[in-house]
Every structure is written in C-alpha cells, then in structure tokens.
Write a protein that holds these residues in place. Structure first.
Motif, PDB file in Angstrom:
ATOM      1  N   ILE A 327       0.993  -0.932   0.153  1.00 46.92           N
ATOM      2  CA  ILE A 327       0.335  -0.030  -0.570  1.00 46.92           C
ATOM      3  C   ILE A 327       1.035   0.750   0.090  1.00 46.92           C
ATOM      4  N   MET A 328       1.650   1.176   1.048  1.00 44.50           N
ATOM      5  CA  MET A 328       3.155   2.929   0.684  1.00 44.50           C
ATOM      6  C   MET A 328       3.697   3.192  -0.527  1.00 44.50           C
ATOM      7  N   PHE A 329       4.453   1.484  -1.185  1.00 44.96           N
ATOM      8  CA  PHE A 329       4.732   1.907  -2.399  1.00 44.96           C
ATOM      9  C   PHE A 329       3.990   2.472  -3.136  1.00 44.96           C
ATOM     10  N   ALA A 330       2.633   1.684  -3.183  1.00 45.08           N
ATOM     11  CA  ALA A 330       1.324   2.133  -4.803  1.00 45.08           C
ATOM     12  C   ALA A 330       0.895   4.165  -4.346  1.00 45.08           C
ATOM     13  N   THR A 331       1.327   3.980  -2.708  1.00 46.42           N
ATOM     14  CA  THR A 331       0.737   5.270  -3.069  1.00 46.42           C
ATOM     15  C   THR A 331       1.399   6.576  -2.563  1.00 46.42           C
ATOM     16  N   SER A 332       3.336   6.111  -2.853  1.00 50.20           N
ATOM     17  CA  SER A 332       4.617   6.511  -2.910  1.00 50.20           C
ATOM     18  C   SER A 332       4.723   8.055  -3.930  1.00 50.20           C
ATOM     19  N   PRO A 333       4.387   8.052  -4.664  1.00 51.16           N
ATOM     20  CA  PRO A 333       4.113   9.211  -6.190  1.00 51.16           C
ATOM     21  C   PRO A 333       2.651  10.233  -5.333  1.00 51.16           C
ATOM     22  N   TRP A 334       2.415  10.216  -4.339  1.00 57.20           N
ATOM     23  CA  TRP A 334       1.574  10.849  -3.749  1.00 57.20           C
ATOM     24  C   TRP A 334       1.891  11.336  -2.258  1.00 57.20           C
ATOM     25  N   ILE A 335       1.981  10.384  -1.705  1.00 54.46           N
ATOM     26  CA  ILE A 335       2.686  10.748   0.264  1.00 54.46           C
ATOM     27  C   ILE A 335       4.447  11.552  -0.210  1.00 54.46           C
ATOM     28  N   ALA A 336       5.072  11.077  -1.077  1.00 60.94           N
ATOM     29  CA  ALA A 336       6.360  11.286  -1.418  1.00 60.94           C
ATOM     30  C   ALA A 336       6.200  13.436  -0.885  1.00 60.94           C
ATOM     31  N   PRO A 337       5.354  13.768  -2.424  1.00 58.09           N
ATOM     32  CA  PRO A 337       6.478  15.173  -2.329  1.00 58.09           C
ATOM     33  C   PRO A 337       5.373  15.439  -0.862  1.00 58.09           C
ATOM     34  N   ILE A 338       4.939  15.043  -0.164  1.00 55.86           N
ATOM     35  CA  ILE A 338       4.070  15.677   0.611  1.00 55.86           C
ATOM     36  C   ILE A 338       4.995  16.279   1.500  1.00 55.86           C
ATOM     37  N   PHE A 339       6.532  15.581   1.706  1.00 51.09           N
ATOM     38  CA  PHE A 339       8.244  15.733   2.734  1.00 51.09           C
ATOM     39  C   PHE A 339       9.056  16.747   1.537  1.00 51.09           C
ATOM     40  N   THR A 340       9.104  16.484   0.163  1.00 48.74           N
ATOM     41  CA  THR A 340       9.420  17.241  -0.390  1.00 48.74           C
ATOM     42  C   THR A 340       9.810  18.153  -1.666  1.00 48.74           C
ATOM     43  N   THR A 341      10.283  18.813  -2.529  1.00 48.35           N
ATOM     44  CA  THR A 341       9.714  19.402  -3.579  1.00 48.35           C
ATOM     45  C   THR A 341      10.347  18.479  -4.308  1.00 48.35           C
ATOM     46  N   ASN A 342      11.695  17.798  -3.727  1.00 46.60           N
ATOM     47  CA  ASN A 342      12.988  17.772  -4.510  1.00 46.60           C
ATOM     48  C   ASN A 342      12.647  16.352  -5.543  1.00 46.60           C
ATOM     49  N   ALA A 343      13.092  16.322  -6.760  1.00 41.45           N
ATOM     50  CA  ALA A 343      12.715  16.015  -7.703  1.00 41.45           C
ATOM     51  C   ALA A 343      13.226  13.762  -7.518  1.00 41.45           C
ATOM     52  N   VAL A 345      15.123  13.292  -4.874  1.00 43.67           N
ATOM     53  CA  VAL A 345      14.184  12.806  -3.525  1.00 43.67           C
ATOM     54  C   VAL A 345      13.291  11.896  -3.293  1.00 43.67           C
ATOM     55  N   ILE A 346      12.572  11.991  -4.448  1.00 37.70           N
ATOM     56  CA  ILE A 346      11.112  11.733  -4.533  1.00 37.70           C
ATOM     57  C   ILE A 346      11.211  10.296  -5.156  1.00 37.70           C
ATOM     58  N   SER A 347      12.198  10.328  -6.477  1.00 42.30           N
ATOM     59  CA  SER A 347      12.450   8.875  -7.014  1.00 42.30           C
ATOM     60  C   SER A 347      13.119   8.426  -6.617  1.00 42.30           C
ATOM     61  N   LEU A 348      14.175   8.674  -4.987  1.00 39.84           N
ATOM     62  CA  LEU A 348      14.564   8.145  -4.053  1.00 39.84           C
ATOM     63  C   LEU A 348      13.440   7.033  -3.773  1.00 39.84           C
ATOM     64  N   ILE A 349      12.726   7.940  -2.724  1.00 38.71           N
ATOM     65  CA  ILE A 349      11.926   6.996  -2.059  1.00 38.71           C
ATOM     66  C   ILE A 349      10.361   6.209  -2.279  1.00 38.71           C
ATOM     67  N   ILE A 350      10.793   6.939  -3.821  1.00 35.29           N
ATOM     68  CA  ILE A 350       9.246   5.641  -4.777  1.00 35.29           C
ATOM     69  C   ILE A 350      10.508   4.099  -4.945  1.00 35.29           C
ATOM     70  N   ILE A 351      11.435   4.473  -5.385  1.00 34.45           N
ATOM     71  CA  ILE A 351      12.403   3.211  -5.617  1.00 34.45           C
ATOM     72  C   ILE A 351      12.565   2.685  -4.267  1.00 34.45           C
ATOM     73  N   ALA A 352      13.180   3.136  -3.310  1.00 28.35           N
ATOM     74  CA  ALA A 352      13.383   2.171  -1.752  1.00 28.35           C
ATOM     75  C   ALA A 352      12.069   1.871  -1.719  1.00 28.35           C
ATOM     76  N   LEU A 353      10.960   2.274  -1.746  1.00 27.06           N
ATOM     77  CA  LEU A 353       9.809   1.111  -1.314  1.00 27.06           C
ATOM     78  C   LEU A 353       9.340   0.531  -1.708  1.00 27.06           C
ATOM     79  N   GLY A 354       9.828   0.610  -3.198  1.00 20.31           N
ATOM     80  CA  GLY A 354       9.988  -0.704  -3.997  1.00 20.31           C
ATOM     81  C   GLY A 354      10.279  -1.880  -3.756  1.00 20.31           C
ATOM     82  N   ILE A 355      11.511  -1.645  -3.359  1.00 22.71           N
ATOM     83  CA  ILE A 355      12.463  -2.277  -3.358  1.00 22.71           C
ATOM     84  C   ILE A 355      11.759  -3.500  -1.843  1.00 22.71           C
TER      85      ILE A 355
END
Length: 448
Positions: A327-343, A345-355
């Motif tokens: 669930i966290m991985f599926a919603t990460s594209p919407w959740i990650a930008p809440i914490f940062t606008t750095n593109a 960092v957002i990309s790295l968060i999504i990759i990490a959650l996927g693994i």
C-alpha cells in the motif's frame, strides 16, 4: 482452543498496541513533515540525532522486554508477589540507566554527532535538538518500562489510552513551538521541547495507571534490593539489549555511509524510514501480544498453547506487514511530495519503497520469530542472529552495493533484503528445534 480462538486472542491484545504504535508513528510522521518545512539540513539533523537515540532505545527496551517476559510468566503462574518484586526492581534499574544516559547525552552530544560524520551545517542544529530530547532520558526509559509492565499483565489498553493523550498533545505542541502562534516559533528547538513535554505527560499518566491497578506497592520489602531479581532481569535483558545494540550500532555505521552518499540520498532514506514504519508498527504490536500470550501460556505450563500462539503470530505478522508495504509503495508518488519538492529525493523514495515490498515478508518473519524466542526465554539466539545479519551482511553490503558499486539507495535496500532473508532462515531453524522454550524463575523471594 481452536486456531481461530488463538488468532482472535492475539489480534484482540495486539490492536491496542498497534493503535498506540500507530499514534507514535503518526507523531513521527507529522514531526518530520513540520521539520521538513524548515529545510533539508534540519531534516538531516533530526535524522542523525534519532539514529543515536535508537541506541538509547535499545538499552531501555532491554529492561522493558525482560520485565514483560517475567511479569507475563508470573501472571500466568498466578504469583503476584513475584510480579510486584519484578516491577519494583525493573523501575530501580530503569531510573539508574535513564539518569546515566541523560548525563552522557549532555556531555558528549557534539562528539556523538560528529562520529556520524555530520557536516557543520547539520551539526549545530543536530546538537541543539539532541541535547533537548536526550538529556531527560529518564522520561524515555520510564516510558518503555511503565508500558511494558502494563502489557506484561495483559493490559494493552491503558498504554493505548495514554498514547492517545500524549500524542495528541505532542502534535499540538509541535506546531505551536516550531512555528509559533502569537509569538515567533523556536524551530528545531521547539520540536525537541514538544517531544520532552509529551513524554512527561505520558510518564505521569502511566504511573497513574499502575497505581490505579495496584501494581506499584509502597511495602518496603518489595523495594529491598534482591540480587536474584536483578540477575533474572539481566540474564534476559542483556542479550536483548545487545541484540538491539548490534542492530543500532550497525545502523549508525551504515547510516554514516549513506550520509556520505549525499544529503539527497540520506534525506530519501530518512523519509522512507518514516513511511515503512507503518508496517513495522503492526509487527511491533503483534510482537507485544505474542510475547505476553506465550509468556502467560508458559507460566501456566501450557507449552502447546504457546506453540499455537507462535504459529498464528508468524503468519499474521508476515502477511499484514507485507500488505501495508504494498500500500505504501502504491501511494508513494502522492505521499513523497508531501515531505519534499526535490524531484531526485522523491524518485529515490519511490524506488526504495518498491524494493521494500519484496523484503517485508522476511522482515515480518524475523519480527515474529524474535518475539517468539524472547517470550520463551531464549534471548541469546536472536542476539547471535542479529549480530551476524547486521555486521557480516548488512553493513558490509551497504558498503559493497551502495558505495563500491555505486548503486546508492538501491544498494542499501539490497543489503537490507539479503540480511533479513538470511536471518529469517537462522531464526526458523531455532524455532523448529523447540529449544527456545526455557524454564524461568527469579528464585525465592523475601517479601515479609
């Protein structure tokens, strides 16, 4: 009881603990969100300070885990005198350790943060935050032990109610003290102050719960130092503490490696940790219920019941943690930008959650087996397993995959995955041997 009855008992006891842990994680989530509005250096500062705090938590958790194991055993065996004396000696040990860590925090704050490789920009803010939240370490240690005492008797609702009050207060204090309302906010110092005040509220309320349940006695004989009680607590607590310390010290080292990969990678790792915690809190809540129910069963000489609770715990913990991770991985594209606008960092968060979705089945299994073995009194084998996993596999793997091969956060998550699957195998072997069921007895007590 049939299998469904064991499942219902486990979930019923776990739900309040899960709610309590969820509220704590929500506070961490909101805390990180508020601090992220101050800047990326502030996020890194709190992240580094909290990494050191994890070592403190490991020590405090050792005392609380030993308390829970003994109290649940003696509750199941219907030996109230031993329950009370375990409680008093747990509190004495907790106060001593809490005061000691508070002194260490005040004197060595800057040196400890430098050890992690904090830059000058991060260091100034990190030292300030660290000193505020760790000098009153007594509050942290008491939070752990007081909650463990209640849970050991089978009461997970009282800590939950205290957690609700404490965490609501924390969120309100966080906003007011960080940003200000009718005054200028205190920034990162305000975040630290909010944490301390919330913990003070929690300690007061937990003490009140213990007094209301007559779990704290004023009879002097229960407070008179008994070497058998301390030996019993240390025999279980030391391996548990070292198990957590092996984990946390290893984390400090490889977190330092991650920090050297760049602020963006470290920020992504920190934020990812705040998101994956939602799976961890379910495992932790189920672990609390598992420890209590297995302890009570063994105290009542029902080893078959203990084994049935263990089997149910393994399945429900692994499955539930895996579902939350997806669930966290599926919603990460919407959740990650809440914490940062750095593109980046957002990309790295999504990759990490996927693994992490591929790793959670093993993490859940490790969590369940650890609780089961510790509840049975076998605290040494999880310690050995963690030592091998963290030091020989994870820390080395972070360097090899993350730094040597330049895979960054992907390499970090690969190392974490290998560690957890290997440890799951070690713990499964021990569980199947049935050698984890130990006889525990503090010894004869003089309470006259």
């Amino acid at each position: 009881m049939n299998k469904n009855a064991y499942l219902i008992s486990l979930i019923t006891l776990a739900i309040p603990a899960i709610i309590e842990n969820s509220l704590q994680s929500l506070v961490g989530f909101v805390d990180t969100l508020f601090i992220s509005k101050l800047g990326i250096n502030e996020v890194a500062s709190v992240g580094i300070a909290n990494n050191i705090l994890q070592i403190y938590f490991a020590v405090f958790m050792a005392i609380s885990t030993a308390s829970t194991i003994y109290i649940s055993r003696y509750t199941g065996a219907k030996e109230p005198e031993k329950v009370k004396q375990t409680i008093t000696h747990s509190l004495i040990l907790t106060i001593i350790v809490g005061l000691l860590f508070g002194l260490i925090s005040w004197l060595l704050a800057e040196n400890l943060l430098k050890l992690l490789g904090a830059s000058d920009e991060v260091l100034s803010q990190g030292v300030l935050y660290f000193r505020i939240v760790t000098t009153p370490s007594l509050l942290i240690s008491l939070m752990y032990t007081l909650g463990a005492i209640l849970r050991g008797t089978g009461d997970t609702k009282s800590p939950m109610r205290v957690g609700i009050i404490m965490n609501v207060a924390h969120i309100g204090l966080d906003y007011v003290l960080i940003f200000g309302v009718f005054f200028e906010g205190f920034g990162i110092a305000g975040a630290g102050a909010a944490t301390v005040i919330a913990r003070l509220i929690g300690v007061i309320l937990l003490f009140r719960s213990l007094i209301n349940k007559q779990l704290i006695t004023t009879v002097f004989s229960y407070w008179k130092l008994n070497i058998n009680v301390f030996k019993g607590l240390l025999n279980l607590g030391l391996p548990t503490g070292f198990e957590r310390l092996f984990m946390r010290v290893g984390q400090v080292i490889y977190f330092g490696m991650i920090l050297r990969m760049g602020t963006e990678v470290y920020a992504a790792h920190t934020i990812t940790g705040n998101l994956t915690i939602f799976a961890t809190i379910v495992g932790t809540g189920l672990g609390v219920a598992t420890t209590t129910l297995i302890g009570k069963s063994l105290g009542a000489n029902d080893s078959e019941g203990a084994k049935k609770y263990a089997k149910v715990s393994i399945v429900i913990t692994s499955v539930s943690m895996s579902i939350i991770s997806v669930i966290m991985f599926a919603t990460s594209p919407w959740i990650a930008p809440i914490f940062t606008t750095n593109a980046t960092v957002i990309s790295l968060i999504i990759i990490a959650l996927g693994i992490d979705t591929l790793v959670q089945p093993a993490i859940g299994t490790v969590s369940a087996y650890t609780s089961i073995l510790q509840a049975g009194g076998d605290t040494k084998f999880p310690m050995y397993s963690t030592a091998i996993g963290i030091w020989a596999i994870r820390t080395v793997g972070v360097y090899v995959f993350g730094i040597h091969f330049g895979l960054g956060i992907v390499g970090v998550r690969i190392a974490i995955a290998i560690d957890n699957y290997v440890r799951a195998g070690f713990l499964y072997y021990r569980y199947r041997s049935n050698k984890w069921i130990k006889k525990l007895n503090i010894g004869s007590l003089n309470t006259q």
